[in-house]
Design an enzyme around this catalytic site. Structure first.
Site, PDB file in Angstrom:
ATOM      1  N   GLU A 195      10.913  20.002 -23.422  1.00  0.00           N
ATOM      2  CA  GLU A 195      10.164  20.205 -22.174  1.00  0.00           C
ATOM      3  C   GLU A 195      10.725  21.407 -21.404  1.00  0.00           C
ATOM      4  O   GLU A 195      10.021  22.012 -20.610  1.00  0.00           O
ATOM      5  CB  GLU A 195      10.202  18.934 -21.314  1.00  0.00           C
ATOM      6  CG  GLU A 195       9.600  17.694 -21.984  1.00  0.00           C
ATOM      7  CD  GLU A 195       8.062  17.619 -21.939  1.00  0.00           C
ATOM      8  OE1 GLU A 195       7.438  18.526 -21.371  1.00  0.00           O
ATOM      9  OE2 GLU A 195       7.513  16.639 -22.485  1.00  0.00           O
TER      10      GLU A 195
ATOM     11  N   HIS B  80       8.978  11.342 -27.986  1.00  0.00           N
ATOM     12  CA  HIS B  80       7.941  12.099 -27.275  1.00  0.00           C
ATOM     13  C   HIS B  80       8.256  13.603 -27.269  1.00  0.00           C
ATOM     14  O   HIS B  80       7.408  14.433 -27.597  1.00  0.00           O
ATOM     15  CB  HIS B  80       7.790  11.562 -25.850  1.00  0.00           C
ATOM     16  CG  HIS B  80       6.846  12.362 -25.009  1.00  0.00           C
ATOM     17  ND1 HIS B  80       5.485  12.357 -25.210  1.00  0.00           N
ATOM     18  CD2 HIS B  80       7.072  13.234 -23.985  1.00  0.00           C
ATOM     19  CE1 HIS B  80       4.903  13.177 -24.335  1.00  0.00           C
ATOM     20  NE2 HIS B  80       5.840  13.728 -23.581  1.00  0.00           N
TER      21      HIS B  80
ATOM     22  N   HIS C  26       0.419  14.109 -29.080  1.00  0.00           N
ATOM     23  CA  HIS C  26      -0.102  12.749 -28.913  1.00  0.00           C
ATOM     24  C   HIS C  26      -0.585  12.197 -30.258  1.00  0.00           C
ATOM     25  O   HIS C  26      -0.323  11.039 -30.606  1.00  0.00           O
ATOM     26  CB  HIS C  26      -1.248  12.760 -27.893  1.00  0.00           C
ATOM     27  CG  HIS C  26      -1.981  11.465 -27.822  1.00  0.00           C
ATOM     28  ND1 HIS C  26      -1.552  10.418 -27.029  1.00  0.00           N
ATOM     29  CD2 HIS C  26      -3.091  11.019 -28.477  1.00  0.00           C
ATOM     30  CE1 HIS C  26      -2.382   9.390 -27.188  1.00  0.00           C
ATOM     31  NE2 HIS C  26      -3.319   9.732 -28.056  1.00  0.00           N
TER      32      HIS C  26
ATOM     33  N   LYS D 274       3.650  11.834 -10.755  1.00  0.00           N
ATOM     34  CA  LYS D 274       2.857  11.027 -11.684  1.00  0.00           C
ATOM     35  C   LYS D 274       3.614   9.731 -11.964  1.00  0.00           C
ATOM     36  O   LYS D 274       4.799   9.773 -12.328  1.00  0.00           O
ATOM     37  CB  LYS D 274       2.623  11.776 -12.999  1.00  0.00           C
ATOM     38  CG  LYS D 274       1.487  12.769 -12.929  1.00  0.00           C
ATOM     39  CD  LYS D 274       1.143  13.287 -14.318  1.00  0.00           C
ATOM     40  CE  LYS D 274       0.011  14.297 -14.253  1.00  0.00           C
ATOM     41  NZ  LYS D 274      -0.252  14.915 -15.575  1.00  0.00           N
TER      42      LYS D 274
ATOM     43  N   GLU E 118      -3.934  17.642 -10.714  1.00  0.00           N
ATOM     44  CA  GLU E 118      -4.453  18.128 -12.004  1.00  0.00           C
ATOM     45  C   GLU E 118      -5.972  18.286 -11.958  1.00  0.00           C
ATOM     46  O   GLU E 118      -6.697  17.787 -12.814  1.00  0.00           O
ATOM     47  CB  GLU E 118      -4.038  17.165 -13.127  1.00  0.00           C
ATOM     48  CG  GLU E 118      -3.980  17.845 -14.467  1.00  0.00           C
ATOM     49  CD  GLU E 118      -3.278  17.036 -15.543  1.00  0.00           C
ATOM     50  OE1 GLU E 118      -2.165  16.526 -15.273  1.00  0.00           O
ATOM     51  OE2 GLU E 118      -3.821  16.922 -16.632  1.00  0.00           O
TER      52      GLU E 118
ATOM     53  N   LYS F 262       7.890  23.849 -12.494  1.00  0.00           N
ATOM     54  CA  LYS F 262       7.056  22.664 -12.236  1.00  0.00           C
ATOM     55  C   LYS F 262       6.676  22.595 -10.769  1.00  0.00           C
ATOM     56  O   LYS F 262       5.548  22.234 -10.416  1.00  0.00           O
ATOM     57  CB  LYS F 262       7.764  21.392 -12.700  1.00  0.00           C
ATOM     58  CG  LYS F 262       6.873  20.185 -12.469  1.00  0.00           C
ATOM     59  CD  LYS F 262       6.958  19.115 -13.498  1.00  0.00           C
ATOM     60  CE  LYS F 262       5.825  18.105 -13.285  1.00  0.00           C
ATOM     61  NZ  LYS F 262       5.954  16.924 -14.090  1.00  0.00           N
TER      62      LYS F 262
ATOM     63  N   ASN G 296       0.506  20.308 -20.184  1.00  0.00           N
ATOM     64  CA  ASN G 296       0.198  19.522 -21.382  1.00  0.00           C
ATOM     65  C   ASN G 296       0.298  20.350 -22.665  1.00  0.00           C
ATOM     66  O   ASN G 296      -0.116  19.893 -23.730  1.00  0.00           O
ATOM     67  CB  ASN G 296      -1.223  18.937 -21.278  1.00  0.00           C
ATOM     68  CG  ASN G 296      -1.313  17.898 -20.172  1.00  0.00           C
ATOM     69  OD1 ASN G 296      -0.329  17.231 -19.867  1.00  0.00           O
ATOM     70  ND2 ASN G 296      -2.481  17.778 -19.558  1.00  0.00           N
TER      71      ASN G 296
ATOM     72  N   ARG H 264       0.823  -1.235   0.000  1.00  0.00           N
ATOM     73  CA  ARG H 264       0.000   0.000   0.000  1.00  0.00           C
ATOM     74  C   ARG H 264       0.850   1.277   0.000  1.00  0.00           C
ATOM     75  O   ARG H 264       0.369   2.339   0.376  1.00  0.00           O
ATOM     76  CB  ARG H 264      -0.989   0.026   1.160  1.00  0.00           C
ATOM     77  CG  ARG H 264      -1.976  -1.122   1.116  1.00  0.00           C
ATOM     78  CD  ARG H 264      -3.264  -0.801   1.825  1.00  0.00           C
ATOM     79  NE  ARG H 264      -4.184  -1.905   1.685  1.00  0.00           N
ATOM     80  CZ  ARG H 264      -4.326  -2.887   2.576  1.00  0.00           C
ATOM     81  NH1 ARG H 264      -3.623  -2.873   3.691  1.00  0.00           N
ATOM     82  NH2 ARG H 264      -5.172  -3.860   2.367  1.00  0.00           N
TER      83      ARG H 264
ATOM     84  N   HIS I 221       0.985  18.746 -25.980  1.00  0.00           N
ATOM     85  CA  HIS I 221       0.835  17.306 -25.825  1.00  0.00           C
ATOM     86  C   HIS I 221      -0.376  16.737 -26.583  1.00  0.00           C
ATOM     87  O   HIS I 221      -0.355  15.559 -26.931  1.00  0.00           O
ATOM     88  CB  HIS I 221       0.758  16.932 -24.340  1.00  0.00           C
ATOM     89  CG  HIS I 221       2.099  16.943 -23.656  1.00  0.00           C
ATOM     90  ND1 HIS I 221       2.873  18.078 -23.546  1.00  0.00           N
ATOM     91  CD2 HIS I 221       2.819  15.958 -23.061  1.00  0.00           C
ATOM     92  CE1 HIS I 221       3.995  17.777 -22.902  1.00  0.00           C
ATOM     93  NE2 HIS I 221       3.986  16.511 -22.602  1.00  0.00           N
TER      94      HIS I 221
ATOM     95  N   ARG J 122      -2.218  22.457 -13.449  1.00  0.00           N
ATOM     96  CA  ARG J 122      -1.247  21.433 -13.863  1.00  0.00           C
ATOM     97  C   ARG J 122      -1.473  21.034 -15.325  1.00  0.00           C
ATOM     98  O   ARG J 122      -0.523  20.641 -16.012  1.00  0.00           O
ATOM     99  CB  ARG J 122      -1.313  20.217 -12.928  1.00  0.00           C
ATOM    100  CG  ARG J 122      -0.205  19.204 -13.225  1.00  0.00           C
ATOM    101  CD  ARG J 122       0.065  18.230 -12.107  1.00  0.00           C
ATOM    102  NE  ARG J 122       1.177  17.356 -12.465  1.00  0.00           N
ATOM    103  CZ  ARG J 122       1.798  16.535 -11.645  1.00  0.00           C
ATOM    104  NH1 ARG J 122       1.435  16.470 -10.378  1.00  0.00           N
ATOM    105  NH2 ARG J 122       2.805  15.792 -12.063  1.00  0.00           N
TER     106      ARG J 122
HETATM  107  N1  GLY Z   1       4.236  15.657 -17.234  1.00  0.00           N
HETATM  108  C1  GLY Z   1       3.141  16.460 -16.894  1.00  0.00           C
HETATM  109  C2  GLY Z   1       2.849  16.495 -15.442  1.00  0.00           C
HETATM  110  O1  GLY Z   1       3.671  16.080 -14.659  1.00  0.00           O
HETATM  111  O2  GLY Z   1       1.791  16.907 -15.057  1.00  0.00           O
END
Ligand code: GLY
Length: 368
Positions: free
Chosen positions: A185, A267, A253, A143, A237, A227, A246, A121, A249, A242
């Site tokens: 990025e 990417h 994508h 993430k 998000e 960030k 994107n 957990r 993206h 947040r």
């Molecule tokens: N890579 C985008 C984020 O961490 O929200």
């Protein structure tokens, strides 16, 4: 060394950025390692460059590294990969209060972080990102995910690391193409929220990509600071802040899907071209000046990243690309939010974008 705090109440941690961190793990993370053996997940390429340094660095404090080495590439981020890794961590008797080290790029960080989020957990982990993309983006903010047949990163969790060590020495062994893809990025932070940083990168970008130590540290630290602010404001998000990360993206994508998520378009390259398209589409909507859209395209192109859709050689039309967007995990209640621009440094979340209009725009871009 730059030290950037991630201010999440009860789960705060630091991102330390500098050279020589791996050679000095005793000082950097010794206090988090409570057992004599230290489980480390990495990939074969990273192991080749850094296994010895890390092993010696831990030996200096009487610890022994035990290694779990995956094959490089997205293939490791699978259900089977997750099962094998969690079985291994259980066999190492990792407990909730222990820390596993993720030493590698985004794949290793995402897989290890997710395994740690569910092991008993939730156990601790330390991110040691070795690619530029992982240092400025995926290692920070918690993430974690694996891929499934239905798409990339669809199964995952938010699980914050206890520490991130971004050792700039690791970037010296990164292939130039990966360095440029990671730089996409970096420049993203300028385009989405910091016009001064964008202007600085217009001049200093080539030195960052050439790994000139001072501008490189400055670029990584400024990106992580941006960030950190965003993650502290909207960790999961939910508020839309947040989601600004994107930028590029959604278009990106579609391009990755059309090129089969292959080496044909990395990417970061897809995100770079995606940012140019987001800028040009914002200009088409009359929200961004043509000059600013051109400045963005030119800064991206000057970094050696793709900046013209027509030059990709895709054999498809705009609606094929918008169809890919419909399978994007960013779909929300049947609509697809886009991150667009009102200026350089002024990204916003647009919920009123008509995909048929985007398809027409992409048709024009494909034939430019
Ligand atoms: N890579 C985008 C984020 O961490 O929200």
């Amino acid at each position: 060394m730059a030290v950037i705090p991630i201010a999440l109440a009860g789960r705060e941690y630091e991102v330390r950025i500098g050279a020589g961190l791996l050679a000095n793990l005793a000082q950097e993370c010794g206090a988090l390692l409570r057992k004599d053996t230290v489980p480390i997940v990495t990939d074969r390429n990273v192991a080749q460059h850094w296994r010895e340094t890390v092993g010696k660095s831990l030996e200096a404090i009487g610890k022994q590294a035990v290694w779990y080495v995956v094959e490089p590439g997205e293939g490791a981020k699978s259900w089977i990969g997750l099962q094998e890794l969690t079985d291994w961590l259980l066999a190492q008797n990792v407990e909730r209060g222990d820390h596993v080290i993720a030493l590698g790029g985004g794949v290793v960080g995402d897989l290890t972080g997710f395994a740690c989020s569910i092991l008993k957990r939730g156990c601790g982990f330390i991110q040691i990102p070795t690619s530029l993309l992982a240092q400025v983006d995926s290692s920070v903010g918690g993430k974690t995910a694996i891929n499934t047949g239905a798409g990339k990163n669809l199964i995952g969790a938010f699980h914050q690391p206890s520490l991130v060590l971004a050792d700039l020495d690791c970037l010296e062994t990164l292939p130039p193409r990966e360095m440029r893809a990671g730089y996409a990025e970096v420049i993203k932070y300028g385009i989405l929220g910091d016009a001064d940083f964008f202007t600085w990168l217009e001049a200093m970008g080539p030195r960052v990509i050439a790994r000139d130590p001072e501008p490189l540290e400055m670029a990584v630290a400024t990106s992580v600071q941006a960030k950190a602010r965003i993650v502290a404001e909207d960790e999961k998000e939910l508020s839309g802040t947040r989601a600004l990360l994107n930028l590029g993206h959604t278009f990106g994508h579609a391009l990755e899907a059309e090129t089969g998520f292959s080496d044909r378009l990395l990417h970061g390259e897809a995100v770079a071209l995606g940012m140019v398209l987001a800028a040009r589409y914002s200009a088409r909507r009359g929200e961004l000046s043509e000059q600013d859209a051109a400045r963005i395209a030119s800064a991206i192109g000057a970094s050696g990243l793709p900046s013209k859709l027509g030059e990709l050689g895709l054999d498809c039309d705009g609606s094929t690309l918008t169809d890919h967007m419909l399978h994007d995990k960013k779909m929300d209640a049947g609509t697809l939010p886009f991150i667009l621009l009102k200026g350089i440094g002024e990204a916003y979340l647009a919920r009123d974008v008509d995909l048929a209009d985007v398809a027409r725009f992409l048709d024009e871009e494909l034939s430019r």
